[in-house]
Each structure stands twice: as structure tokens, then as C-alpha cells.
Design a protein around this motif. Structure first.
Motif, PDB file in Angstrom:
ATOM      1  N   TYR A   1       0.830  -1.197   0.000  1.00 27.53           N
ATOM      2  CA  TYR A   1       0.000   0.000   0.000  1.00 27.53           C
ATOM      3  C   TYR A   1       0.874   1.260   0.000  1.00 27.53           C
ATOM      4  N   CYS A   2       1.855   1.304   0.886  1.00 27.73           N
ATOM      5  CA  CYS A   2       2.728   2.478   0.979  1.00 27.73           C
ATOM      6  C   CYS A   2       3.462   2.729  -0.336  1.00 27.73           C
ATOM      7  N   SER A   3       3.900   1.676  -0.981  1.00 23.05           N
ATOM      8  CA  SER A   3       4.591   1.815  -2.262  1.00 23.05           C
ATOM      9  C   SER A   3       3.652   2.345  -3.339  1.00 23.05           C
ATOM     10  N   GLN A   4       2.487   1.733  -3.454  1.00 25.97           N
ATOM     11  CA  GLN A   4       1.528   2.140  -4.487  1.00 25.97           C
ATOM     12  C   GLN A   4       1.013   3.554  -4.263  1.00 25.97           C
ATOM     13  N   ALA A   5       0.964   3.993  -3.009  1.00 28.25           N
ATOM     14  CA  ALA A   5       0.490   5.345  -2.691  1.00 28.25           C
ATOM     15  C   ALA A   5       1.601   6.386  -2.815  1.00 28.25           C
ATOM     16  N   GLY A   6       2.800   5.953  -3.196  1.00 27.87           N
ATOM     17  CA  GLY A   6       3.916   6.876  -3.374  1.00 27.87           C
ATOM     18  C   GLY A   6       4.527   7.350  -2.068  1.00 27.87           C
ATOM     19  N   MET A   7       4.203   6.678  -0.978  1.00 23.71           N
ATOM     20  CA  MET A   7       4.676   7.109   0.341  1.00 23.71           C
ATOM     21  C   MET A   7       6.154   6.792   0.584  1.00 23.71           C
ATOM     22  N   LEU A   8       6.753   5.977  -0.290  1.00 21.22           N
ATOM     23  CA  LEU A   8       8.148   5.585  -0.097  1.00 21.22           C
ATOM     24  C   LEU A   8       9.086   6.263  -1.086  1.00 21.22           C
TER      25      LEU A   8
ATOM     26  N   ARG B   1      10.382   9.156  -1.476  1.00 18.43           N
ATOM     27  CA  ARG B   1      11.462  10.051  -1.036  1.00 18.43           C
ATOM     28  C   ARG B   1      12.549   9.342  -0.233  1.00 18.43           C
ATOM     29  N   TYR B   2      12.427   8.038  -0.051  1.00 24.33           N
ATOM     30  CA  TYR B   2      13.414   7.265   0.700  1.00 24.33           C
ATOM     31  C   TYR B   2      14.260   6.447  -0.263  1.00 24.33           C
ATOM     32  N   TYR B   3      15.560   6.358   0.019  1.00 23.39           N
ATOM     33  CA  TYR B   3      16.462   5.767  -0.965  1.00 23.39           C
ATOM     34  C   TYR B   3      17.109   4.453  -0.569  1.00 23.39           C
ATOM     35  N   THR B   4      17.018   4.056   0.685  1.00 23.54           N
ATOM     36  CA  THR B   4      17.614   2.783   1.082  1.00 23.54           C
ATOM     37  C   THR B   4      16.515   1.818   1.512  1.00 23.54           C
ATOM     38  N   VAL B   5      16.840   0.550   1.464  1.00 26.59           N
ATOM     39  CA  VAL B   5      15.892  -0.474   1.913  1.00 26.59           C
ATOM     40  C   VAL B   5      15.514  -0.210   3.372  1.00 26.59           C
TER      41      VAL B   5
ATOM     42  N   ALA C   1       9.966   3.695   7.050  1.00 26.05           N
ATOM     43  CA  ALA C   1       8.841   4.545   6.648  1.00 26.05           C
ATOM     44  C   ALA C   1       7.524   3.774   6.712  1.00 26.05           C
ATOM     45  N   VAL C   2       7.550   2.513   6.322  1.00 25.56           N
ATOM     46  CA  VAL C   2       6.337   1.682   6.407  1.00 25.56           C
ATOM     47  C   VAL C   2       5.945   1.504   7.871  1.00 25.56           C
ATOM     48  N   ILE C   3       6.920   1.198   8.719  1.00 24.72           N
ATOM     49  CA  ILE C   3       6.635   1.029  10.147  1.00 24.72           C
ATOM     50  C   ILE C   3       6.010   2.307  10.713  1.00 24.72           C
ATOM     51  N   ALA C   4       6.599   3.449  10.369  1.00 20.22           N
ATOM     52  CA  ALA C   4       6.101   4.732  10.881  1.00 20.22           C
ATOM     53  C   ALA C   4       4.701   5.061  10.376  1.00 20.22           C
ATOM     54  N   SER C   5       4.361   4.576   9.183  1.00 19.86           N
ATOM     55  CA  SER C   5       3.057   4.872   8.579  1.00 19.86           C
ATOM     56  C   SER C   5       1.988   3.841   8.915  1.00 19.86           C
ATOM     57  N   ALA C   6       2.387   2.735   9.513  1.00 21.06           N
ATOM     58  CA  ALA C   6       1.485   1.592   9.699  1.00 21.06           C
ATOM     59  C   ALA C   6       0.193   1.948  10.418  1.00 21.06           C
ATOM     60  N   PHE C   7       0.272   2.702  11.487  1.00 19.56           N
ATOM     61  CA  PHE C   7      -0.920   3.032  12.264  1.00 19.56           C
ATOM     62  C   PHE C   7      -1.938   3.781  11.399  1.00 19.56           C
ATOM     63  N   THR C   8      -1.453   4.672  10.568  1.00 20.58           N
ATOM     64  CA  THR C   8      -2.326   5.476   9.705  1.00 20.58           C
ATOM     65  C   THR C   8      -2.862   4.657   8.533  1.00 20.58           C
ATOM     66  N   VAL C   9      -2.023   3.799   7.989  1.00 18.19           N
ATOM     67  CA  VAL C   9      -2.344   3.056   6.765  1.00 18.19           C
ATOM     68  C   VAL C   9      -3.162   1.793   7.037  1.00 18.19           C
TER      69      VAL C   9
ATOM     70  N   MET D   1       9.748  -7.098  -0.538  1.00 16.35           N
ATOM     71  CA  MET D   1      10.942  -6.689  -1.289  1.00 16.35           C
ATOM     72  C   MET D   1      10.573  -5.921  -2.560  1.00 16.35           C
ATOM     73  N   THR D   2       9.545  -6.347  -3.259  1.00 13.82           N
ATOM     74  CA  THR D   2       9.105  -5.640  -4.458  1.00 13.82           C
ATOM     75  C   THR D   2       8.606  -4.240  -4.097  1.00 13.82           C
ATOM     76  N   SER D   3       7.905  -4.140  -2.994  1.00 14.67           N
ATOM     77  CA  SER D   3       7.338  -2.862  -2.564  1.00 14.67           C
ATOM     78  C   SER D   3       8.389  -1.865  -2.099  1.00 14.67           C
ATOM     79  N   ILE D   4       9.429  -2.374  -1.450  1.00  8.52           N
ATOM     80  CA  ILE D   4      10.427  -1.442  -0.907  1.00  8.52           C
ATOM     81  C   ILE D   4      11.610  -1.223  -1.850  1.00  8.52           C
ATOM     82  N   ALA D   5      11.610  -1.908  -2.987  1.00 10.67           N
ATOM     83  CA  ALA D   5      12.671  -1.686  -3.975  1.00 10.67           C
ATOM     84  C   ALA D   5      12.500  -0.286  -4.563  1.00 10.67           C
ATOM     85  N   LYS D   6      13.607   0.406  -4.719  1.00 15.58           N
ATOM     86  CA  LYS D   6      13.557   1.760  -5.304  1.00 15.58           C
ATOM     87  C   LYS D   6      13.244   1.617  -6.783  1.00 15.58           C
ATOM     88  N   GLN D   7      12.178   2.270  -7.203  1.00 17.70           N
ATOM     89  CA  GLN D   7      11.731   2.186  -8.603  1.00 17.70           C
ATOM     90  C   GLN D   7      12.598   3.039  -9.513  1.00 17.70           C
TER      91      GLN D   7
END
Length: 182
Positions: free
Chosen positions: A113-120, A122-126, A132-140, A176-182
Motif C-alpha cells: 500500500y505504501c509503495s503504491q500510494a507513493g509514500m516511499l 522520497r526514501y532511498y535505502t531499503v 517509513a512503512v513502520i512509521a506509517s502503519a498506524f495510519t495506513v 521486497m518488491t514494494s520497498i525496492a527503489k523504482q
């Protein structure tokens, strides 16, 4: 960063998660381990789990199980569990880790979800993307489907282990697919 996989005995599911994730993250500095809520200390991996890992050329012969302790839980930055009861056990043992503890398929859905919503974007490392996903989990969380436990194959036939391995690998690939830098 330390990623911890948790199941019951630490001989079937969490060793598969640990060893598969180590392979996926081998080019990073992320440490991956596993433990069991009722752990069988120093027990080798279950034969069928070893067989599943051998199918993808992962040698599990050196693996030995361990019991989850407060210290182990508190050392983790992300705790991925196989059943809701494991999440509850972690939060009882280390309450400060509640926000970093997830059901494995649930965390995979959150990553997607975070990847598809563009929430990741601005982040460049795995590591930063996982954080970022952990920090967004409560909201998402309300926006993702409810995940199911990955059933314990212990005492069951090879097919049950195959299902657990496939479910584990599916969730890990989704992460891994979601957190890979596109």
C-alpha cells in the motif's frame, strides 16, 4: 536494522523466514534473525523446512532454534510474526515493541500500500523504506485488507510445509518488491 521473525517453536516457519530474508537482503547491512515463543533451544530446523529451503539452494544445516526473550525482542527494529498469538506474546514480553510488531502478511500488505500510494518515493535505502512503512502503519492499516495467520505445519505432511514456505516467500517477495527503489 534488525528484523526478527517469530513463530512458536522456531523450527519450521520462522527459520524459513529468516533464511529467505537473509538471501533477499544479502547486499544490505540489515541483520535478520528468528526466535520462537515456546522455542526449542538449540533444536535443528524441521526436516521438511530444511527440504523447502534446499529447493532454493539455501543450506539450513547450521540453524539452531532459540526461545524469544525480552532482550531479543527489544533488540529488533521490525518483528514479523506468523500468527496473531505470536504478536500478542511479543507485546506482552516487550510492550515497547508493539508498534514494530506485525503479522508477516500484514506487513507485506502495508508495504504494498505504501509503495503504491507513493509514500516511499522520497526514501532511498531499503532500511529507510522499511522504517517509513513502520512509521506509517498506524495510519495506513485501515486501508489494507486483514491478513491471515500462516498456519503451523509442525506434525503435518510435506504439503503443509510447502504451503507455509510458499506463504512466507510470497509475503517476503511482496515486501521486497514494494520497498525496492523504482
Amino acid at each position: 536494522m534488525h528484523i526478527l521473525f517469530v513463530c512458536s517453536g522456531n523450527i519450521c516457519r520462522s527459520p524459513m523466514g529468516e533464511l529467505l530474508m537473509k538471501r533477499y537482503l544479502q547486499s544490505t547491512n540489515i541483520f535478520v534473525s528468528s526466535a520462537g515463543t515456546i522455542g526449542l533451544p538449540s533444536h535443528p530446523i524441521a526436516a521438511h523446512s530444511a527440504e523447502m529451503l534446499n529447493l532454493v539452494n539455501i543450506d539450513s544445516s547450521a540453524f539452531r532454534s532459540r526461545r524469544l526473550t525480552k532482550q531479543i525482542a527489544e533488540s529488533a527494529d521490525l518483528i514479523l510474526c506468523y500468527e496473531k498469538k505470536h504478536c500478542a506474546a511479543v507485546s506482552q514480553l516487550a510492550p515497547a515493541k508493539m508498534r514494530q510488531t506485525f503479522l508477516l502478511p500484514d506487513f507485506a500488505n502495508l508495504c504494498q500500500y505504501c509503495s503504491q500510494a507513493g509514500m516511499l518515493d522520497r526514501y532511498y535505502t531499503v532500511e529507510s523504506r522499511i522504517r517509513a512503512v513502520i512509521a506509517s502503519a498506524f495510519t495506513v492499516r485501515p486501508m489494507v485488507s486483514v491478513a491471515e495467520d500462516i498456519p503451523d505445519p509442525v506434525g503435518k505432511d510435506r504439503q503443509a510445509f510447502y504451503q507455509a514456505a510458499c506463504s512466507t516467500n510470497f509475503a517476503l517477495k511482496q515486501i521486497m518488491t514494494s520497498i525496492a527503489k523504482q
